[in-house]
Motif scaffolding. Structure first.
Motif, PDB file in Angstrom:
ATOM      1  N   CYS A 197     -22.903  46.913  -1.523  1.00 58.55           N
ATOM      2  CA  CYS A 197     -21.196  46.421  -1.244  1.00 58.55           C
ATOM      3  C   CYS A 197     -20.375  47.405  -0.711  1.00 58.55           C
ATOM      4  CB  CYS A 197     -20.724  45.947  -2.807  1.00 58.55           C
ATOM      5  SG  CYS A 197     -21.219  44.240  -3.458  1.00 58.55           S
ATOM      6  N   LEU A 198     -20.633  48.772  -1.101  1.00 67.10           N
ATOM      7  CA  LEU A 198     -19.864  49.820  -0.808  1.00 67.10           C
ATOM      8  C   LEU A 198     -19.751  49.892   1.075  1.00 67.10           C
ATOM      9  CD1 LEU A 198     -20.166  52.532  -3.266  1.00 67.10           C
ATOM     10  CD2 LEU A 198     -17.825  51.326  -2.906  1.00 67.10           C
ATOM     11  N   LEU A 199     -21.099  49.628   1.204  1.00 68.94           N
ATOM     12  CA  LEU A 199     -21.193  49.735   2.778  1.00 68.94           C
ATOM     13  C   LEU A 199     -21.063  48.484   3.508  1.00 68.94           C
ATOM     14  CD1 LEU A 199     -24.532  52.178   2.650  1.00 68.94           C
ATOM     15  CD2 LEU A 199     -22.147  52.763   2.860  1.00 68.94           C
ATOM     16  N   SER A 200     -20.825  47.537   2.659  1.00 66.36           N
ATOM     17  CA  SER A 200     -20.723  46.032   3.578  1.00 66.36           C
ATOM     18  C   SER A 200     -19.570  45.810   4.362  1.00 66.36           C
ATOM     19  CB  SER A 200     -20.377  44.973   2.267  1.00 66.36           C
ATOM     20  OG  SER A 200     -20.400  43.548   2.886  1.00 66.36           O
ATOM     21  N   LYS A 201     -19.950  44.951   5.457  1.00 70.06           N
ATOM     22  CA  LYS A 201     -19.057  44.623   6.579  1.00 70.06           C
ATOM     23  C   LYS A 201     -18.086  43.154   5.902  1.00 70.06           C
ATOM     24  CE  LYS A 201     -22.452  45.290  10.258  1.00 70.06           C
ATOM     25  NZ  LYS A 201     -23.303  44.605  11.218  1.00 70.06           N
ATOM     26  N   SER A 202     -18.246  42.872   4.777  1.00 71.35           N
ATOM     27  CA  SER A 202     -17.548  41.996   4.287  1.00 71.35           C
ATOM     28  C   SER A 202     -16.398  42.662   3.362  1.00 71.35           C
ATOM     29  CB  SER A 202     -18.192  41.156   3.269  1.00 71.35           C
ATOM     30  OG  SER A 202     -17.355  40.207   2.331  1.00 71.35           O
ATOM     31  N   ALA A 257     -14.301  41.483   1.272  1.00 66.95           N
ATOM     32  CA  ALA A 257     -14.454  41.206  -0.175  1.00 66.95           C
ATOM     33  C   ALA A 257     -15.521  41.741  -0.924  1.00 66.95           C
ATOM     34  CB  ALA A 257     -14.622  39.690  -0.331  1.00 66.95           C
ATOM     35  N   GLN A 258     -16.476  41.950  -0.534  1.00 70.09           N
ATOM     36  CA  GLN A 258     -17.377  42.639  -1.086  1.00 70.09           C
ATOM     37  C   GLN A 258     -17.518  44.174  -1.048  1.00 70.09           C
ATOM     38  OE1 GLN A 258     -20.036  41.052  -2.707  1.00 70.09           O
ATOM     39  NE2 GLN A 258     -18.668  39.338  -2.213  1.00 70.09           N
ATOM     40  N   LYS A 259     -16.948  44.774  -0.099  1.00 74.12           N
ATOM     41  CA  LYS A 259     -16.448  46.262  -0.218  1.00 74.12           C
ATOM     42  C   LYS A 259     -15.599  46.471  -1.150  1.00 74.12           C
ATOM     43  CE  LYS A 259     -16.247  48.333   3.728  1.00 74.12           C
ATOM     44  NZ  LYS A 259     -17.009  49.504   3.785  1.00 74.12           N
ATOM     45  N   GLN A 260     -14.606  45.513  -1.406  1.00 70.72           N
ATOM     46  CA  GLN A 260     -13.626  45.899  -2.344  1.00 70.72           C
ATOM     47  C   GLN A 260     -14.286  45.592  -3.880  1.00 70.72           C
ATOM     48  OE1 GLN A 260     -10.434  46.958  -2.032  1.00 70.72           O
ATOM     49  NE2 GLN A 260      -9.977  47.030  -4.224  1.00 70.72           N
ATOM     50  N   VAL A 261     -15.105  44.724  -3.951  1.00 69.49           N
ATOM     51  CA  VAL A 261     -15.954  44.537  -5.180  1.00 69.49           C
ATOM     52  C   VAL A 261     -16.655  45.711  -5.646  1.00 69.49           C
ATOM     53  CG1 VAL A 261     -17.888  43.464  -6.564  1.00 69.49           C
ATOM     54  CG2 VAL A 261     -16.070  42.070  -5.078  1.00 69.49           C
ATOM     55  N   GLY A 262     -17.152  46.547  -4.612  1.00 65.85           N
ATOM     56  CA  GLY A 262     -17.987  47.771  -4.698  1.00 65.85           C
ATOM     57  C   GLY A 262     -17.226  48.914  -5.017  1.00 65.85           C
ATOM     58  N   ARG A 263     -15.992  48.982  -4.600  1.00 65.46           N
ATOM     59  CA  ARG A 263     -15.292  49.984  -5.041  1.00 65.46           C
ATOM     60  C   ARG A 263     -14.494  49.931  -6.665  1.00 65.46           C
ATOM     61  NH1 ARG A 263     -11.174  49.573   0.452  1.00 65.46           N
ATOM     62  NH2 ARG A 263     -12.674  50.702   1.811  1.00 65.46           N
ATOM     63  N   VAL A 264     -14.388  48.608  -6.875  1.00 66.92           N
ATOM     64  CA  VAL A 264     -14.015  48.364  -8.178  1.00 66.92           C
ATOM     65  C   VAL A 264     -15.140  48.508  -9.330  1.00 66.92           C
ATOM     66  CG1 VAL A 264     -13.101  46.520  -9.885  1.00 66.92           C
ATOM     67  CG2 VAL A 264     -12.121  46.699  -7.750  1.00 66.92           C
ATOM     68  N   ALA A 265     -16.372  48.322  -8.706  1.00 69.11           N
ATOM     69  CA  ALA A 265     -17.525  48.379  -9.694  1.00 69.11           C
ATOM     70  C   ALA A 265     -18.076  49.828  -9.651  1.00 69.11           C
ATOM     71  CB  ALA A 265     -18.475  47.270  -9.334  1.00 69.11           C
ATOM     72  N   LEU A 266     -17.909  50.907  -8.989  1.00 72.80           N
ATOM     73  CA  LEU A 266     -18.492  51.988  -8.722  1.00 72.80           C
ATOM     74  C   LEU A 266     -18.338  52.899 -10.191  1.00 72.80           C
ATOM     75  CD1 LEU A 266     -19.970  54.083  -7.116  1.00 72.80           C
ATOM     76  CD2 LEU A 266     -17.995  54.840  -6.255  1.00 72.80           C
ATOM     77  N   ILE A 267     -17.394  53.244 -10.553  1.00 69.71           N
ATOM     78  CA  ILE A 267     -17.214  53.978 -11.461  1.00 69.71           C
ATOM     79  C   ILE A 267     -17.591  53.410 -12.793  1.00 69.71           C
ATOM     80  CG2 ILE A 267     -15.323  55.115 -13.018  1.00 69.71           C
ATOM     81  CD1 ILE A 267     -15.695  56.258 -10.100  1.00 69.71           C
ATOM     82  N   PRO A 268     -17.229  51.989 -13.255  1.00 67.17           N
ATOM     83  CA  PRO A 268     -17.987  51.401 -14.359  1.00 67.17           C
ATOM     84  C   PRO A 268     -19.322  51.646 -14.349  1.00 67.17           C
ATOM     85  CG  PRO A 268     -16.259  50.168 -13.552  1.00 67.17           C
ATOM     86  CD  PRO A 268     -16.323  50.986 -12.714  1.00 67.17           C
ATOM     87  N   ALA A 269     -20.129  51.370 -13.114  1.00 69.24           N
ATOM     88  CA  ALA A 269     -21.265  51.478 -13.051  1.00 69.24           C
ATOM     89  C   ALA A 269     -22.113  52.908 -13.468  1.00 69.24           C
ATOM     90  CB  ALA A 269     -22.079  51.013 -11.773  1.00 69.24           C
ATOM     91  N   LEU A 270     -21.184  53.650 -13.156  1.00 68.75           N
ATOM     92  CA  LEU A 270     -21.624  55.166 -13.379  1.00 68.75           C
ATOM     93  C   LEU A 270     -21.632  55.605 -14.990  1.00 68.75           C
ATOM     94  CD1 LEU A 270     -19.816  57.280 -10.451  1.00 68.75           C
ATOM     95  CD2 LEU A 270     -22.289  56.477 -10.828  1.00 68.75           C
ATOM     96  N   PHE A 271     -21.104  54.705 -15.661  1.00 67.93           N
ATOM     97  CA  PHE A 271     -21.023  54.809 -17.070  1.00 67.93           C
ATOM     98  C   PHE A 271     -21.579  53.402 -17.783  1.00 67.93           C
ATOM     99  CE2 PHE A 271     -17.875  57.520 -15.822  1.00 67.93           C
ATOM    100  CZ  PHE A 271     -17.758  58.481 -16.796  1.00 67.93           C
ATOM    101  N   GLY A 272     -22.708  52.864 -17.104  1.00 69.11           N
ATOM    102  CA  GLY A 272     -23.557  51.619 -17.676  1.00 69.11           C
ATOM    103  C   GLY A 272     -22.900  50.725 -17.960  1.00 69.11           C
ATOM    104  N   ILE A 273     -21.621  50.443 -17.089  1.00 74.87           N
ATOM    105  CA  ILE A 273     -20.941  49.070 -17.233  1.00 74.87           C
ATOM    106  C   ILE A 273     -21.025  48.210 -15.949  1.00 74.87           C
ATOM    107  CG2 ILE A 273     -18.501  47.858 -17.756  1.00 74.87           C
ATOM    108  CD1 ILE A 273     -17.772  50.541 -19.169  1.00 74.87           C
ATOM    109  N   ASN A 274     -21.547  47.116 -16.024  1.00 73.85           N
ATOM    110  CA  ASN A 274     -21.587  46.216 -14.872  1.00 73.85           C
ATOM    111  C   ASN A 274     -21.231  44.959 -14.825  1.00 73.85           C
ATOM    112  OD1 ASN A 274     -23.575  45.271 -16.450  1.00 73.85           O
ATOM    113  ND2 ASN A 274     -25.088  45.029 -14.899  1.00 73.85           N
ATOM    114  N   GLU A 275     -20.179  44.554 -15.714  1.00 70.99           N
ATOM    115  CA  GLU A 275     -19.367  43.397 -15.577  1.00 70.99           C
ATOM    116  C   GLU A 275     -18.714  43.077 -14.484  1.00 70.99           C
ATOM    117  OE1 GLU A 275     -20.371  43.519 -19.946  1.00 70.99           O
ATOM    118  OE2 GLU A 275     -20.330  44.883 -18.499  1.00 70.99           O
ATOM    119  N   PRO A 276     -17.908  44.334 -13.751  1.00 71.32           N
ATOM    120  CA  PRO A 276     -17.454  44.044 -12.561  1.00 71.32           C
ATOM    121  C   PRO A 276     -18.260  43.558 -11.475  1.00 71.32           C
ATOM    122  CG  PRO A 276     -16.527  46.071 -13.697  1.00 71.32           C
ATOM    123  CD  PRO A 276     -17.636  45.517 -14.384  1.00 71.32           C
TER     124      PRO A 276
END
Length: 441
Positions: A298-303, A305-324
Motif C-alpha cells: 500500500c505504501l508503494l501503491s499508485k493508488s 487512497a491505498q497509499k494513504q491507508v498504508g501510511r496510516v496503518a504503518l505505525i500501528p502494524a509495527l506494534f501488532g495492531i492491524n485494524e487500520p
C-alpha cells in the motif's frame, strides 16, 4: 461462490460468535484472564535474574547477590502466578455479580470459598499445598466461581435469606442475609469434595484436568495451532474479533506458560509453544494474519487512497495492531484478500510455532508488554532465532500479498479514474471544443 460462503457465515457463524461474545459467563472468564496479564508479566520477570549467572558466570558480585537472594526474588511469583486460580475465581465472581446486579462482596467471597473447597489439599504435617491454587486449577476455579454465583442468585430469587428489620444497619443486614446462602454454597461444594476424594480418590481439580486433557494436549500440536490461527483469521475476515475464542484458549496458554516457567525454574527446558507471549509476538506479528505485506505494498501503491491507508496503518502494524489495514484497505469481506489473509496469514502466523516444535527456536517463558515487532518476539524467550523467525514471517508476507494486492490495486485505480471523470462538470469532448473556439472573455 464467495457470496454463498459469505451468506452462510453471516447466517450461521456470526450470530453464534456474537452470542458467545455477549454471553455473561464467557465474558466474565475472558475479563478474568485479561486481568491476569500483570501477574504473567511480573511472574515472568522473576525468572530473568536466575538466568543472569548462567550468562555472565557465577564468580562475580552480581551473580553471587542474585543466587543469595533468589528466595526474595521469587516472592512476587509465589504470591502472583502461583496463586493465579484463586484470583481468577475472585475476578469471575466479581464480573458475574456486576452483570446480575448482585452484592459484589457476598458473591466474591462465595466464589473464592467454593474454589478453595475444591482445590485446597494438605501435606502430611497439616500444611496447605498450593498445587491447585496456581494455573493447574484454572478450570476448577472457573467452574467453582460460576456455580457459586449461580447458587447465590438462585437463593436470592427464592428468598432463601434472613430478612432483618429496616432499622438494622445495611452492612449487618447483609451479613445475616448471607448465612443461609453460605450454608447452601459451602454444603454443595463440600459434597463435591467428599465424592471426589472418598469416591474417586482424587481432588476435584484433577477431575477437570482429566476431562480437558484432550483439549489441552491438542494445543501442543502445531497442526491444531495452525488450524486455530486460520479460524481466528476467518472470524476477523467477517468482522468478528477473534477474542471470542479467548475464554477457551487463554486458560490453556496461561497454564502452558506457567509450566514452562516451572520447568526453567527447576533447571530444565521449556517445552510448550502455545503461550500468550508467543501468540502475541508471532501469531499476531504485525497484527492477526501477518498483514504487514499488504501495508508494505500500500505504501508503494499508485493508488492515492491505498497509499494513504498504508501510511496510516504503518505505525500501528509495527506494534501488532492491524485494524487500520483490516478496515481501511479493506481486508474484511474483501474476496480478493481471502486467501492471503485467512489461509496464508494463518499459516505464516504459526511458522515460529513449528520452529519451536522442532527445537529451532526456544519456547517462551515470558509474556512481554507491547514493545513492537522483533523485540517482543525476542523477549518471549531471549533467543535470537526469534528475530530470524519474525524475519521469515515478514518476507513471506510481502511476497504472498504482492499478486493479490496488484489485482486489487488495478481495480482501485479504475475506480479512481472513473471518479475523477465524474467530478468533471465539462466532458473531455466539450472541453476540446471550447479550446478550438478560442473564446476570449
Amino acid at each position: 461462490m464467495f457470496d454463498k460462503f459469505e451468506a452462510f457465515m453471516n447466517k450461521y457463524l456470526t450470530p453464534i460468535a456474537n452470542k458467545m461474545d455477549k454471553q455473561r459467563h464467557l465474558s466474565a472468564v475472558k475479563k478474568a484472564m485479561v486481568a491476569m496479564t500483570p501477574l504473567l508479566i511480573i511472574g515472568s520477570f522473576c525468572l530473568i535474574p536466575e538466568a543472569i549467572p548462567n550468562m555472565i558466570g557465577e564468580n562475580n558480585p552480581i551473580s553471587q547477590w542474585i543466587l543469595a537472594n533468589l528466595d526474595i526474588i521469587y516472592i512476587p511469583y509465589n504470591v502472583g502466578m502461583a496463586l493465579m486460580s484463586l484470583y481468577v475465581a475472585a475476578v469471575i465472581s466479581y464480573h458475574l455479580a456486576q452483570s446480575y446486579k448482585l452484592d459484589v462482596p457476598g458473591t466474591l467471597s462465595m466464589g473464592v470459598i467454593a474454589f478453595l473447597m475444591m482445590a485446597v489439599d494438605y501435606t502430611e504435617d497439616g500444611g496447605i499445598m498450593t498445587t491447585y491454587l496456581g494455573p493447574k486449577g484454572l478450570f476448577a476455579a472457573m467452574f467453582a466461581s460460576i456455580i457459586a454465583v449461580e447458587l447465590y442468585r438462585w437463593c436470592k430469587k427464592k428468598n432463601f435469606t434472613i430478612k432483618m428489620p429496616e432499622s438494622v444497619p445495611d452492612f449487618v443486614s447483609r451479613s445475616f442475609e448471607m448465612i443461609p446462602i453460605s450454608v447452601i454454597v459451602i454444603g454443595f461444594f463440600l459434597i463435591i469434595r467428599v465424592v471426589c476424594v472418598n469416591g474417586l480418590h482424587t481432588v476435584p481439580p484433577m477431575i477437570f484436568t482429566n476431562l480437558f486433557a484432550p483439549l489441552v494436549g491438542s494445543m501442543d500440536n502445531p497442526f491444531a495451532v495452525t488450524f486455530l490461527q486460520i479460524l481466528r483469521c476467518l472470524l476477523f475476515f467477517f468482522g468478528i474479533h477473534p477474542s471470542v475464542l479467548s475464554p477457551i484458549t487463554s486458560p490453556i496458554s496461561t497454564q502452558f506458560l506457567a509450566e514452562n516457567m516451572e520447568m526453567v525454574k527447576a533447571g530444565g527446558k521449556a517445552m510448550h509453544f502455545f503461550t500468550p507471549g508467543v501468540e502475541s509476538a508471532f501469531g499476531n506479528f504485525t497484527g492477526t494474519g501477518v498483514t504487514f505485506g499488504l501495508v508494505f505494498w500500500c505504501l508503494l501503491s499508485k493508488s492515492k487512497a491505498q497509499k494513504q491507508v498504508g501510511r496510516v496503518a504503518l505505525i500501528p502494524a509495527l506494534f501488532g495492531i492491524n485494524e487500520p489495514i483490516l478496515f481501511g484497505a479493506p481486508i474484511v469481506l474483501n474476496p480478493i484478500f481471502f486467501i492471503p489473509y485467512v489461509i496464508c496469514g494463518g499459516i505464516i502466523g504459526t511458522i515460529p510455532h513449528w520452529m519451536m516444535h522442532f527445537g529451532w527456536v526456544s519456547c517462551s517463558t515470558f509474556t512481554p508488554p507491547y514493545v513492537g515487532v522483533f523485540l517482543e518476539g525476542f523477549l518471549t524467550n531471549g533467543d535470537y532465532m526469534s528475530i530470524v523467525a519474525n524475519g521469515i514471517q515478514l518476507i513471506l508476507s510481502i511476497l504472498i500479498w504482492y499478486p493479490f494486492f496488484k489485482l486489487f490495486e488495478k481495480r482501485e485505480l479504475e475506480k479512481e479514474h472513473e471518479n475523477e471523470e465524474k467530478k468533471s462538470v465539462i466532458s473531455a469532448e466539450d472541453e476540446a471544443l471550447l479550446n478550438d473556439l478560442d473564446l476570449d472573455f
